[in-house]
Design a protein around this motif. Structure first.
Motif, PDB file in Angstrom:
ATOM      1  N   PRO A 366       0.797  -1.241   0.000  1.00 55.45           N
ATOM      2  CA  PRO A 366       0.000   0.000   0.000  1.00 55.45           C
ATOM      3  C   PRO A 366       0.823   1.282   0.000  1.00 55.45           C
ATOM      4  O   PRO A 366       0.388   2.291  -0.557  1.00 55.45           O
ATOM      5  N   GLY A 367       1.986   1.269   0.595  1.00 52.68           N
ATOM      6  CA  GLY A 367       2.799   2.481   0.662  1.00 52.68           C
ATOM      7  C   GLY A 367       3.731   2.675  -0.510  1.00 52.68           C
ATOM      8  O   GLY A 367       4.630   3.533  -0.456  1.00 52.68           O
ATOM      9  N   ALA A 368       3.562   1.935  -1.571  1.00 53.46           N
ATOM     10  CA  ALA A 368       4.444   2.040  -2.731  1.00 53.46           C
ATOM     11  C   ALA A 368       4.440   3.455  -3.296  1.00 53.46           C
ATOM     12  O   ALA A 368       3.430   4.152  -3.254  1.00 53.46           O
ATOM     13  N   SER A 369       5.596   3.874  -3.844  1.00 49.37           N
ATOM     14  CA  SER A 369       5.716   5.244  -4.344  1.00 49.37           C
ATOM     15  C   SER A 369       6.751   5.307  -5.455  1.00 49.37           C
ATOM     16  O   SER A 369       7.536   4.372  -5.659  1.00 49.37           O
ATOM     17  N   TYR A 370       6.770   6.440  -6.163  1.00 52.31           N
ATOM     18  CA  TYR A 370       7.800   6.684  -7.171  1.00 52.31           C
ATOM     19  C   TYR A 370       9.130   7.011  -6.480  1.00 52.31           C
ATOM     20  O   TYR A 370       9.166   7.512  -5.355  1.00 52.31           O
ATOM     21  N   ALA A 371      10.233   6.765  -7.204  1.00 53.49           N
ATOM     22  CA  ALA A 371      11.559   7.061  -6.649  1.00 53.49           C
ATOM     23  C   ALA A 371      12.562   7.198  -7.790  1.00 53.49           C
ATOM     24  O   ALA A 371      12.273   6.882  -8.951  1.00 53.49           O
ATOM     25  N   ALA A 372      13.733   7.683  -7.428  1.00 56.17           N
ATOM     26  CA  ALA A 372      14.885   7.701  -8.332  1.00 56.17           C
ATOM     27  C   ALA A 372      16.048   7.072  -7.584  1.00 56.17           C
ATOM     28  O   ALA A 372      16.025   6.936  -6.358  1.00 56.17           O
ATOM     29  N   ILE A 373      17.098   6.686  -8.310  1.00 58.78           N
ATOM     30  CA  ILE A 373      18.215   5.971  -7.701  1.00 58.78           C
ATOM     31  C   ILE A 373      19.539   6.579  -8.141  1.00 58.78           C
ATOM     32  O   ILE A 373      19.684   6.990  -9.303  1.00 58.78           O
ATOM     33  N   HIS A 374      20.495   6.656  -7.205  1.00 58.79           N
ATOM     34  CA  HIS A 374      21.819   7.187  -7.526  1.00 58.79           C
ATOM     35  C   HIS A 374      22.719   6.049  -8.008  1.00 58.79           C
ATOM     36  O   HIS A 374      23.737   5.704  -7.399  1.00 58.79           O
ATOM     37  N   ALA A 375      22.309   5.464  -9.089  1.00 57.10           N
ATOM     38  CA  ALA A 375      23.057   4.387  -9.735  1.00 57.10           C
ATOM     39  C   ALA A 375      22.611   4.347 -11.181  1.00 57.10           C
ATOM     40  O   ALA A 375      21.575   4.921 -11.536  1.00 57.10           O
ATOM     41  N   GLY A 376      23.380   3.693 -12.012  1.00 53.05           N
ATOM     42  CA  GLY A 376      23.044   3.621 -13.419  1.00 53.05           C
ATOM     43  C   GLY A 376      22.034   2.526 -13.699  1.00 53.05           C
ATOM     44  O   GLY A 376      22.170   1.409 -13.218  1.00 53.05           O
ATOM     45  N   LEU A 377      21.008   2.852 -14.443  1.00 46.24           N
ATOM     46  CA  LEU A 377      20.062   1.868 -14.940  1.00 46.24           C
ATOM     47  C   LEU A 377      20.059   1.942 -16.468  1.00 46.24           C
ATOM     48  O   LEU A 377      20.169   3.021 -17.056  1.00 46.24           O
ATOM     49  N   GLU A 378      19.903   0.798 -17.090  1.00 42.90           N
ATOM     50  CA  GLU A 378      19.861   0.783 -18.547  1.00 42.90           C
ATOM     51  C   GLU A 378      18.683   1.569 -19.096  1.00 42.90           C
ATOM     52  O   GLU A 378      18.676   1.970 -20.262  1.00 42.90           O
ATOM     53  N   CYS A 379      17.703   1.833 -18.237  1.00 44.37           N
ATOM     54  CA  CYS A 379      16.546   2.649 -18.631  1.00 44.37           C
ATOM     55  C   CYS A 379      16.990   3.979 -19.240  1.00 44.37           C
ATOM     56  O   CYS A 379      16.340   4.489 -20.162  1.00 44.37           O
ATOM     57  N   ALA A 380      18.070   4.548 -18.729  1.00 44.29           N
ATOM     58  CA  ALA A 380      18.535   5.841 -19.229  1.00 44.29           C
ATOM     59  C   ALA A 380      18.898   5.768 -20.704  1.00 44.29           C
ATOM     60  O   ALA A 380      18.572   6.668 -21.486  1.00 44.29           O
ATOM     61  N   LEU A 381      19.558   4.688 -21.105  1.00 44.91           N
ATOM     62  CA  LEU A 381      19.935   4.527 -22.506  1.00 44.91           C
ATOM     63  C   LEU A 381      18.725   4.240 -23.375  1.00 44.91           C
ATOM     64  O   LEU A 381      18.609   4.750 -24.489  1.00 44.91           O
ATOM     65  N   PHE A 382      17.799   3.435 -22.867  1.00 41.65           N
ATOM     66  CA  PHE A 382      16.588   3.157 -23.634  1.00 41.65           C
ATOM     67  C   PHE A 382      15.752   4.416 -23.811  1.00 41.65           C
ATOM     68  O   PHE A 382      15.193   4.670 -24.881  1.00 41.65           O
ATOM     69  N   ALA A 383      15.651   5.219 -22.749  1.00 36.32           N
ATOM     70  CA  ALA A 383      14.875   6.454 -22.823  1.00 36.32           C
ATOM     71  C   ALA A 383      15.483   7.427 -23.822  1.00 36.32           C
ATOM     72  O   ALA A 383      14.761   8.140 -24.540  1.00 36.32           O
ATOM     73  N   GLU A 384      16.815   7.478 -23.886  1.00 38.45           N
ATOM     74  CA  GLU A 384      17.490   8.375 -24.822  1.00 38.45           C
ATOM     75  C   GLU A 384      17.324   7.904 -26.265  1.00 38.45           C
ATOM     76  O   GLU A 384      17.094   8.707 -27.171  1.00 38.45           O
ATOM     77  N   ARG A 385      17.400   6.616 -26.466  1.00 42.14           N
ATOM     78  CA  ARG A 385      17.352   6.067 -27.835  1.00 42.14           C
ATOM     79  C   ARG A 385      15.927   5.894 -28.342  1.00 42.14           C
ATOM     80  O   ARG A 385      15.657   6.046 -29.539  1.00 42.14           O
ATOM     81  N   PHE A 386      15.001   5.565 -27.439  1.00 40.89           N
ATOM     82  CA  PHE A 386      13.602   5.333 -27.823  1.00 40.89           C
ATOM     83  C   PHE A 386      12.700   6.283 -27.039  1.00 40.89           C
ATOM     84  O   PHE A 386      12.083   5.891 -26.043  1.00 40.89           O
ATOM     85  N   PRO A 387      12.618   7.546 -27.446  1.00 46.48           N
ATOM     86  CA  PRO A 387      11.894   8.548 -26.658  1.00 46.48           C
ATOM     87  C   PRO A 387      10.403   8.257 -26.472  1.00 46.48           C
ATOM     88  O   PRO A 387       9.800   8.766 -25.525  1.00 46.48           O
ATOM     89  N   GLU A 388       9.807   7.445 -27.330  1.00 46.63           N
ATOM     90  CA  GLU A 388       8.390   7.133 -27.197  1.00 46.63           C
ATOM     91  C   GLU A 388       8.139   5.932 -26.279  1.00 46.63           C
ATOM     92  O   GLU A 388       6.985   5.640 -25.935  1.00 46.63           O
ATOM     93  N   LEU A 389       9.196   5.238 -25.912  1.00 53.34           N
ATOM     94  CA  LEU A 389       9.065   4.061 -25.056  1.00 53.34           C
ATOM     95  C   LEU A 389       8.730   4.480 -23.634  1.00 53.34           C
ATOM     96  O   LEU A 389       9.391   5.339 -23.050  1.00 53.34           O
ATOM     97  N   LYS A 390       7.695   3.857 -23.050  1.00 52.04           N
ATOM     98  CA  LYS A 390       7.300   4.147 -21.670  1.00 52.04           C
ATOM     99  C   LYS A 390       8.018   3.151 -20.761  1.00 52.04           C
ATOM    100  O   LYS A 390       7.910   1.943 -20.953  1.00 52.04           O
ATOM    101  N   ILE A 391       8.739   3.692 -19.757  1.00 51.42           N
ATOM    102  CA  ILE A 391       9.649   2.864 -18.969  1.00 51.42           C
ATOM    103  C   ILE A 391       9.413   3.052 -17.473  1.00 51.42           C
ATOM    104  O   ILE A 391       9.150   4.166 -17.005  1.00 51.42           O
ATOM    105  N   ALA A 392       9.528   1.957 -16.739  1.00 50.70           N
ATOM    106  CA  ALA A 392       9.555   1.999 -15.275  1.00 50.70           C
ATOM    107  C   ALA A 392      10.460   0.867 -14.815  1.00 50.70           C
ATOM    108  O   ALA A 392      10.779  -0.046 -15.580  1.00 50.70           O
ATOM    109  N   SER A 393      10.896   0.938 -13.550  1.00 50.76           N
ATOM    110  CA  SER A 393      11.809  -0.073 -13.022  1.00 50.76           C
ATOM    111  C   SER A 393      11.390  -0.477 -11.612  1.00 50.76           C
ATOM    112  O   SER A 393      11.098   0.389 -10.776  1.00 50.76           O
ATOM    113  N   ILE A 394      11.360  -1.791 -11.355  1.00 50.95           N
ATOM    114  CA  ILE A 394      11.051  -2.305 -10.027  1.00 50.95           C
ATOM    115  C   ILE A 394      11.967  -3.489  -9.735  1.00 50.95           C
ATOM    116  O   ILE A 394      12.643  -4.012 -10.615  1.00 50.95           O
TER     117      ILE A 394
END
Length: 430
Positions: A366-394
């Motif tokens: 129930p207490g789940a929330s959005y967050a960011a992380i001080h580490a590298g995730l491959e999401c950053a490269l996917f977001a840069e290369r595929f701007p229309e791609l909707k991304i989340a990480s868990i």
């Protein structure tokens, strides 16, 4: 959902060597597994593996290499009070548990695409050189490490390698030789950088600096560029009549001597001790480090000195400045620097897919929330290369990755698996 099945798959993965740079056996396993489940399989030149389902609406993505610390890749798993760890090595739950969860769904024939990327831990290599298609409009990365968080942002990073020729100098007078060894807990150079974990290289160099007249024949420390150093050692010399002081936290033993010591050894040690390893700036809005740098490895003898550092930032312009300043500092000490492995920051942004993931998560936690992380995730490269791609990480709760204290909360694996299944079911009608 029988989480035991996921854990059984993960334990099977631990028996297959998959240290970064040595992933061939795991790649063959993933290809065979996906084909055996009836998925269309493709690979590319860099070693990424994709498995496609004709009715998929989401891509589940994880990397299949691991940071090998201690005895790894020989991994012996142990379960204590609901936590799994390895005896004397890193576990590889980062990101093997994400791989296992995906394989468990594929074994059931779930309508998902799977993307297994290679060599993430040594610079997001696979994601950066991806030649495979992402056929869905949504991607769920399974490389996060905290239950109850939907990650939508991460730090960017870049590695710095500094090198300088060294010269030897003969021992000028009678004296004694010692071996100094500093040990520390170790940890992930991003996730754990603000945890106050000592850097073994810094501790060793501080002790040497406290001893006037101490000279260095050799010095080595650190294991991986993305891990906080847990061990450093040096062969040192002291003039006759002097004994090591300020070394109470170190292991000190008498040692056989060397022909000489590094002519500039003390100057380099002073520079290493003076280097500001750790958090450089704090992001109050996200409540995590904004900028940090890890003094990762050093090797020095009478022929050469090589230093490796890893910089991170939540903003690309600040990352560039941090790296440029670091390069300028070591160049001023006579080193030649090379930059490599750069990857961008992933700017936090809420989208419809993230909302879907968070909605499913709140039904489990129930207490789940959005967050960011001080580490590298491959999401950053996917977001840069595929701007229309909707991304989340868990991902499940994993503590102290990139160290021999790495452990995963098995109950959190079950909960995250429930979230993934709910997300897949919710997207099936799109």
């Amino acid at each position: 959902m029988e989480v035991k099945s996921v854990i059984e798959i993960f334990e099977e993965l631990t028996k297959i060597p998959h240290c970064s740079g040595e992933t061939h056996a795991m790649r063959r396993y993933l290809v065979d597994f996906a084909k055996g489940c009836g998925y269309e399989v493709a690979t590319d030149a860099i070693g990424n593996v994709a498995a496609y389902h004709p009715k998929s609406r989401v891509t589940l993505q994880s990397h299949y290499d691991m940071v090998c610390i201690g005895a790894a890749p020989d991994i012996e798993t142990v379960v204590d009070d609901g936590w799994m760890r390895a005896k004397g090595s890193s576990l590889g739950a980062d990101n093997g548990m994400g791989v296992a969860m995906t394989l468990w769904l594929m074994r059931k024939g779930a309508p998902v695409d799977a993307l297994f990327t290679n060599d993430e831990e040594i610079g997001l290599v696979g994601a950066g050189a991806l030649e495979l298609a992402i056929r869905t409009s949504c991607l769920l990365n399974l490389d996060s490490e905290e239950l109850g968080k939907v990650y939508i942002g991460c730090a960017g990073g870049e590695d710095i390698h500094a090198a300088k020729p060294m010269a030897g100098r003969a021992v000028p007078e009678e004296g004694a030789w010692y071996r100094l060894v500093a040990t520390a807990p170790g940890g992930h150079s991003g996730v754990n950088i603000a945890d106050g974990i000592p850097n073994a290289i810094t501790e060793l160099c501080g002790a040497i600096c406290a001893n006037d007249g101490m000279e260095i024949a050799s010095l080595a420390g650190g294991e991986r560029i993305n891990a906080i150093p847990r061990r450093a050692e040096a062969l040192v010399w002291l003039p006759e009549g002097k004994e090591p002081k300020g070394c109470e936290a170190l292991e000190v033993t008498e040692a056989e001597g060397a022909p000489g010591f590094v002519a500039e050894g003390r100057r380099v040690v002073q520079a290493l001790f003076g280097f500001a390893h750790g958090v450089r700036a704090w992001n109050r809005e996200l409540n995590l480090p904004q900028n940090s740098i890890n003094l990762a490895t050093v090797e020095m003898d009478t022929k050469a000195c090589r230093i490796a550092l890893s910089a991170r930032s939540m903003a690309n312009d600040e990352l560039e400045r941090l790296v440029a300043q670091t390069v300028a500092g070591w160049e001023a000490c006579g080193f030649t620097c090379e930059r490599e492995g750069k990857y961008p920051a992933w700017k936090p942004e809420v989208n419809a897919f993230g909302d879907t993931v968070l909605k499913a998560y709140k039904k489990v936690v129930p207490g789940a929330s959005y967050a960011a992380i001080h580490a590298g995730l491959e999401c950053a490269l996917f977001a840069e290369r595929f701007p229309e791609l909707k991304i989340a990480s868990i991902g499940p709760t994993i503590l102290d990755p990139h160290s021999d204290r790495e452990r995963v909360d098995l109950a959190s694996v079950e909960k995250v698996m429930a979230v993934i299944e709910a997300v897949v079911a919710d997207l099936s009608s799109i």
